[in-house]
Design an enzyme around this catalytic site. Structure first.
Site, PDB file in Angstrom:
ATOM      1  CG  PHE A  65      -1.148   0.212   5.541  1.00  0.00           C
ATOM      2  CD1 PHE A  65      -2.146   0.808   6.303  1.00  0.00           C
ATOM      3  CD2 PHE A  65      -0.229   1.021   4.898  1.00  0.00           C
ATOM      4  CE1 PHE A  65      -2.215   2.175   6.429  1.00  0.00           C
ATOM      5  CE2 PHE A  65      -0.289   2.397   5.018  1.00  0.00           C
ATOM      6  CZ  PHE A  65      -1.285   2.976   5.778  1.00  0.00           C
ATOM      7  CG  ASP A  66      -3.720  -6.974   8.063  1.00  0.00           C
ATOM      8  OD1 ASP A  66      -3.215  -7.886   7.385  1.00  0.00           O
ATOM      9  OD2 ASP A  66      -4.849  -7.041   8.552  1.00  0.00           O
ATOM     10  CE  LYS A  67      -5.417  -8.854   0.824  1.00  0.00           C
ATOM     11  NZ  LYS A  67      -6.893  -9.130   0.790  1.00  0.00           N
ATOM     12  CB  THR A  68      -8.145  -9.076   5.410  1.00  0.00           C
ATOM     13  OG1 THR A  68      -7.690  -9.679   4.194  1.00  0.00           O
ATOM     14  CG2 THR A  68      -9.611  -9.419   5.619  1.00  0.00           C
ATOM     15  CB  THR A  70      -5.952  -2.882   7.933  1.00  0.00           C
ATOM     16  OG1 THR A  70      -5.828  -3.761   9.051  1.00  0.00           O
ATOM     17  CG2 THR A  70      -5.215  -1.587   8.223  1.00  0.00           C
TER      18      THR A  70
END
Length: 233
Positions: A65-68, A70
């Site tokens: 996963f990407d954070k920002t 997502t």
């Protein structure tokens, strides 16, 4: 028709029907299934490069996963203000809101929205340093909004406050007087935690982010100890 008359012909007729119809049904089932899956995903805002991508879903063992944007909600932030001496006066709040509103940076826009009503005048001598901060003269006073390093380079004595708990920090000052800092972090998407719990039972989960690891503890609690979390990427 053929069975009571000639069982041999009946067997051939039955086999012929299977040979002709079954491959057609199977051949039609695959594209129809792919189209249905693509339509369902598109309604949720997920668009696949090709139908063949669906076949690869069955081989997935790891999800990164990407954070920002997502795991977090775009444009929605939690903000905490830490004052140096006393809370912002009404004039300071409105002036900083006006200054932040002139910036194109999403964190500045978030601060402006959080502070509320701004002073309705065009800031004079407005300056924006990409990646550093903004400054302008408002109501006869010069205000600064940006990183601690940049404010210090402009002659502001940045206060010594406890370590920030949120991933992003924006400092503000009036003249050479440091007023405080805004701690900012993105809000999590709804249903994120139960979704990750369901996925962790079947997949190996990882997180990769370009942000600092200030929120490692926050995401570790959601992903669990087995997940690999990588920041500053």
């Amino acid at each position: 028709y053929w069975l009571p008359r000639d069982p041999a012909i009946a067997f051939n007729a039955f086999s012929a029907v299977l040979v002709i119809t079954c491959p057609c049904a199977l051949a039609m089932a695959k594209p129809f299934s792919f189209f249905t899956a693509q339509s369902a995903l598109a309604r949720q805002g997920l668009f696949l490069k090709s139908a063949q991508t669906i076949e690869k879903f069955f081989e997935i063992r790891n999800i990164v996963f990407d954070k920002t944007g997502t795991l977090t909600q775009p444009g929605k932030f939690d903000i905490v203000y830490d004052a140096v001496a006393s809370d912002l006066t009404e004039n300071d709040r409105r002036a900083i809101s006006a200054l932040a509103g002139e910036s194109t940076h999403p964190l500045s826009r978030a601060v402006s929205h959080w502070l509320g009503a701004a002073i309705y005048e065009v800031p004079a001598e407005f300056t924006e340093r990409p990646g550093l901060g903004v400054s302008a003269v408002i109501a006869g006073e010069r205000y600064f909004l940006g990183s601690a390093t940049w404010l210090a380079s402009e002659g502001v004595v940045v206060a010594d406050l406890p370590a920030a708990e949120f991933s992003s920090v924006v400092w503000c000052a009036r003249g050479k007087t440091c007023l405080g800092r805004f701690q900012i972090r993105n809000q999590m998407r709804e249903q994120l935690e139960p979704t990750l719990v369901r996925l962790s039972g079947k997949y190996n989960l990882s997180l990769i982010s370009g942000d600092s690891d200030a929120e490692r503890e926050r995401f570790s609690a959601i992903f669990g100890e087995a997940a690999s979390l990588r920041f500053n990427a």
